[in-house]
Write an enzyme that holds these catalytic residues in place. Structure first.
Site, PDB file in Angstrom:
ATOM      1  N   CYS A 305       0.885  -1.342   0.110  1.00  0.00           N
ATOM      2  CA  CYS A 305       0.044  -0.175   0.059  1.00  0.00           C
ATOM      3  C   CYS A 305       0.855   1.143   0.123  1.00  0.00           C
ATOM      4  O   CYS A 305       0.238   2.286  -0.320  1.00  0.00           O
ATOM      5  CB  CYS A 305      -0.960   0.058   1.323  1.00  0.00           C
ATOM      6  SG  CYS A 305      -0.002   0.113   2.612  1.00  0.00           S
ATOM      7  N   GLU A 406      -5.692   2.128  -8.312  1.00  0.00           N
ATOM      8  CA  GLU A 406      -4.658   1.452  -7.731  1.00  0.00           C
ATOM      9  C   GLU A 406      -4.734   0.069  -8.330  1.00  0.00           C
ATOM     10  O   GLU A 406      -5.353  -0.670  -8.556  1.00  0.00           O
ATOM     11  CB  GLU A 406      -5.002   1.265  -6.357  1.00  0.00           C
ATOM     12  CG  GLU A 406      -3.957   0.484  -5.472  1.00  0.00           C
ATOM     13  CD  GLU A 406      -4.366   0.050  -4.158  1.00  0.00           C
ATOM     14  OE1 GLU A 406      -5.521  -0.343  -3.975  1.00  0.00           O
ATOM     15  OE2 GLU A 406      -3.827   0.060  -3.208  1.00  0.00           O
TER      16      GLU A 406
HETATM   17  P1  NAD Z   1      -9.401  -6.415   0.229  1.00  0.00           P
HETATM   18  O1  NAD Z   1     -10.117  -5.075   0.568  1.00  0.00           O
HETATM   19  O2  NAD Z   1      -9.883  -7.287  -1.271  1.00  0.00           O
HETATM   20  O3  NAD Z   1      -9.684  -7.476   1.355  1.00  0.00           O
HETATM   21  C1  NAD Z   1      -9.180  -7.241   2.768  1.00  0.00           C
HETATM   22  C2  NAD Z   1      -9.861  -7.775   3.727  1.00  0.00           C
HETATM   23  O4  NAD Z   1     -11.612  -7.719   3.484  1.00  0.00           O
HETATM   24  C3  NAD Z   1      -9.695  -9.224   3.538  1.00  0.00           C
HETATM   25  O5  NAD Z   1      -9.709 -10.011   4.847  1.00  0.00           O
HETATM   26  C4  NAD Z   1     -11.180  -9.952   2.723  1.00  0.00           C
HETATM   27  O6  NAD Z   1     -11.315 -11.055   3.159  1.00  0.00           O
HETATM   28  C5  NAD Z   1     -12.168  -9.126   3.186  1.00  0.00           C
HETATM   29  N1  NAD Z   1     -13.238  -8.656   2.181  1.00  0.00           N
HETATM   30  C6  NAD Z   1     -12.684  -8.585   0.815  1.00  0.00           C
HETATM   31  N2  NAD Z   1     -14.130  -8.349   0.072  1.00  0.00           N
HETATM   32  C7  NAD Z   1     -14.872  -8.326   1.216  1.00  0.00           C
HETATM   33  C8  NAD Z   1     -16.373  -7.901   1.065  1.00  0.00           C
HETATM   34  N3  NAD Z   1     -17.145  -7.747  -0.178  1.00  0.00           N
HETATM   35  N4  NAD Z   1     -16.864  -7.723   2.186  1.00  0.00           N
HETATM   36  C9  NAD Z   1     -16.417  -8.097   3.441  1.00  0.00           C
HETATM   37  N5  NAD Z   1     -15.031  -8.242   3.375  1.00  0.00           N
HETATM   38  C10 NAD Z   1     -14.431  -8.363   2.318  1.00  0.00           C
HETATM   39  O7  NAD Z   1      -7.729  -6.351   0.039  1.00  0.00           O
HETATM   40  P2  NAD Z   1      -6.676  -7.272  -0.497  1.00  0.00           P
HETATM   41  O8  NAD Z   1      -6.719  -7.402  -1.947  1.00  0.00           O
HETATM   42  O9  NAD Z   1      -6.727  -8.406   0.400  1.00  0.00           O
HETATM   43  O10 NAD Z   1      -5.615  -6.059  -0.100  1.00  0.00           O
HETATM   44  C11 NAD Z   1      -4.999  -5.351  -0.997  1.00  0.00           C
HETATM   45  C12 NAD Z   1      -5.575  -3.816  -0.676  1.00  0.00           C
HETATM   46  O11 NAD Z   1      -5.112  -3.617   0.572  1.00  0.00           O
HETATM   47  C13 NAD Z   1      -5.098  -3.010  -1.640  1.00  0.00           C
HETATM   48  O12 NAD Z   1      -6.040  -2.073  -1.818  1.00  0.00           O
HETATM   49  C14 NAD Z   1      -3.909  -2.016  -0.460  1.00  0.00           C
HETATM   50  O13 NAD Z   1      -3.514  -0.825  -0.894  1.00  0.00           O
HETATM   51  C15 NAD Z   1      -4.670  -2.116   0.678  1.00  0.00           C
HETATM   52  N6  NAD Z   1      -3.705  -1.939   1.822  1.00  0.00           N
HETATM   53  C16 NAD Z   1      -3.831  -1.067   2.322  1.00  0.00           C
HETATM   54  C17 NAD Z   1      -2.960  -0.766   3.831  1.00  0.00           C
HETATM   55  C18 NAD Z   1      -2.990   0.649   4.404  1.00  0.00           C
HETATM   56  O14 NAD Z   1      -2.400   0.680   5.222  1.00  0.00           O
HETATM   57  N7  NAD Z   1      -3.746   1.670   3.758  1.00  0.00           N
HETATM   58  C19 NAD Z   1      -1.962  -1.523   4.176  1.00  0.00           C
HETATM   59  C20 NAD Z   1      -2.109  -2.922   3.311  1.00  0.00           C
HETATM   60  C21 NAD Z   1      -2.902  -3.076   2.156  1.00  0.00           C
END
Ligand code: NAD
Length: 521
Positions: A305, A406
């Site tokens: 991120c 992104e």
């Molecule tokens: P994601 O949003 O797809 O998933 C994150 C979590 O949410 C997971 O545990 C997943 O199971 C859950 N989730 C996914 N879809 C959902 C839904 N429809 N309803 C409820 N829960 C749901 O993210 P990812 O692909 O695992 O990670 C990458 C993303 O995380 C990127 O956008 C990155 O920028 C972000 N990120 C942000 C930070 C920060 O500190 N700002 C840090 C790390 C990653």
């Protein structure tokens, strides 16, 4: 068990059982009351080794009943954990710190096998998580309240910070060890109990951490894991006994978590996605800037991120910088993260690799100049791995999808601007505001930038300005929903509630009924 460097190392017995590389494929269970809790249904998800493209295990997906069981365990444990002494709580964390340190390479290897990042990068992830555990060990000093004597005659007042109760964490795939460690060490040290819903894509490392917490002496029910998808998340968001939710993930889900969690009366911090810009002024040290840009754009295959995904080159900076970046890209070794010579590994899934290639197609179609193309990369003996090579675009315009979205892959876009002011305006117009960097040798310009830029984390000649554990991490705008950043002092504040007490010990001189409004005497 071997290290990433191939040398044998002892492995924690329970961790070994769940370590997918050495045992027959099994389903990773939930973790409730300090013990594995098998799946209650046959709903499972596949966990891949992204370097080989093979499924290496499955993970149980929670039902509502599984989540309820975990929250019940956490609620029961909260009764005694919240009144256990600070010394006892932090002693567990000191012991945990030692165990994580001892098993750093085991954890790193698990990360490489399920996430794909190279082993040295995975070691760095464990290290940065460990630093938050170390911060939490010093909690005694951070939860001290305030006291005022004689606010009225023989009346004292004081404030204390108390745990919220049961708190939940929902975490992304890209830092499966570190991001949960941004949350649970502080929450637990503050006297809360915890239910973690890790990413379903690389979940094993959290179960291993749970066994280490148990070994460190954490009582049953204080730390629990429910694996799975939206079913588990939605139940946590609406469960009446969950008091707070920390989320890290993509922006659409962060917004959903914030809106749904707060609607159900919980305090929520939801960290979202990013599009981090690196401004390069013409006076910058171009060798330094090129090293930094390549490391920050392609490290962990761009799945950070805080990855740099846009270079904003001011004046003639692009003409000086881009040839140096191209030289470095040509020398990069992409491969299996367990191969010590690899500098960049695969992406998390086949679908995500296809999406990243799709963005590169779109960039070409929309008229950007493709200087390095990672679409056709094939890694020898890893033909089914989810690899995309380092990709570099020049002459990207702000309307293009490769600029707006992104991508979360190894794609670096260059936007050329004439002035510093144009660079700042460009950054301010973007909806994300997680991290940003400026490269220059002009201290005045750097100071002006750090003062006026509307972004949560700023690097000056530092491309990935991730705050230390004793500061706090978080972006602005659509990179964060909620008002408190994660870990550090903000973390302590998030996981505790303020209580104010006014106390008077009965004094015969002040007896008698008085219906007047209390006044300071
Ligand atoms: P994601 O949003 O797809 O998933 C994150 C979590 O949410 C997971 O545990 C997943 O199971 C859950 N989730 C996914 N879809 C959902 C839904 N429809 N309803 C409820 N829960 C749901 O993210 P990812 O692909 O695992 O990670 C990458 C993303 O995380 C990127 O956008 C990155 O920028 C972000 N990120 C942000 C930070 C920060 O500190 N700002 C840090 C790390 C990653």
């Amino acid at each position: 068990m071997t290290r990433g460097d191939g040398r044998a190392t002892p492995f924690h017995a329970e961790g070994e059982r769940w370590y997918s590389g050495t045992v027959a494929m099994e389903t990773l269970p939930h973790w409730i009351n300090n013990a594995p809790a098998p799946a209650s249904t046959d709903r499972t998800g596949d966990v891949y080794n992204p370097a080989t493209g093979e499924v290496q295990r499955t993970v149980a997906y929670s039902t509502v009943a599984d989540v309820d069981a975990a929250v019940r365990a956490a609620s029961e444990a909260a009764v005694s954990w919240r009144v256990s002494s600070i010394a006892k709580r932090t002693r567990v964390l000191f012991a945990y710190r030692e165990l994580v340190e001892r098993h750093r390479d085991d954890l790193a290897k698990m990360l490489t096998l399920e996430h794909g990042k190279v082993f040295s990068d995975a070691q760095g992830e464990v290290q940065r998580g460990l630093e938050v555990v170390e911060f939490a060990c010093g909690l005694a000093d951070l939860t001290k309240g305030m006291f005022s004597e004689n606010v009225s005659t023989e009346v004292d007042t004081y404030s204390i910070r108390q745990p919220v109760g049961v708190v939940a964490g929902i975490t992304p795939f890209n830092f499966p060890a570190m991001v949960p460690m941004w949350m649970y060490p502080i929450a637990i040290a503050c006297g809360n109990t915890f239910v973690l819903k890790p990413s379903e894509r690389d979940p094993s490392v959290t179960n291993f951490c749970a066994t280490l917490l148990k070994q460190a002496g954490l009582p049953d029910g204080v730390f629990n894991i429910v694996h799975g998808d939206k079913v588990a998340v939605d139940r946590l968001l609406e469960h009446p006994d969950v008091g707070a939710v920390s989320f890290v993930g993509s922006t659409p889900i962060a917004r959903y978590i914030y809106e749904t969690g707060t609607k159900h009366g919980k305090r929520v911090q939801a960290l979202g996605g990013a599009k981090n810009h690196m401004v390069v002024l013409p006076d910058a040290d171009m060798e330094l800037a090129a090293d930094a840009a390549v490391g920050a754009a392609y490290g962990s295959a761009g799945e950070r991120c805080m990855a740099i995904s846009v270079l904003v080159c001011v004046g003639d900076a692009a003409d000086k910088l881009l040839p140096k970046i191209r030289e470095r890209i040509a020398a990069l070794k992409v491969g299996n993260g367990l191969d010590p010579s690899s500098q960049m590994g695969p992406l998390i899934t086949k679908e995500h690799a296809a999406k990243v290639r799709g963005y590169i197609d779109a960039g070409v179609k929309e008229g950007a100049e493709l200087l390095a193309d990672g679409r056709s990369l094939v890694v020898k003996d890893h033909e089914k791995g989810f690899f995309v090579g380092p990709t570099l675009f020049d002459r990207v315009s702000p309307t293009m999808s490769i600029y707006q979205d992104e991508i979360f892959g190894p794609v670096l876009s260059t936007v050329r601007v004439k002035t510093y002011d144009e660079a700042v305006a460009l950054i301010h117009a973007h909806r994300y505001a997680n991290g940003v960097a400026i490269f220059t040798n002009d201290g005045g310009a750097a100071r002006k930038f750090q003062n006026e830029i509307q972004v949560g984390m700023v690097g000056v000649n530092v491309p990935i300005p991730v705050p230390m554990s004793y500061y706090s991490f978080g972006g602005w705008k659509q990179s964060l929903f909620g008002d408190l950043h994660i870990y550090g002092r903000d973390g302590v504040q998030f996981y505790t509630r303020n209580k104010n007490v006014i106390s008077r010990w009965p004094d015969p001189r002040f007896r008698g009924v008085d219906l007047g409004f209390p006044q300071n005497r």
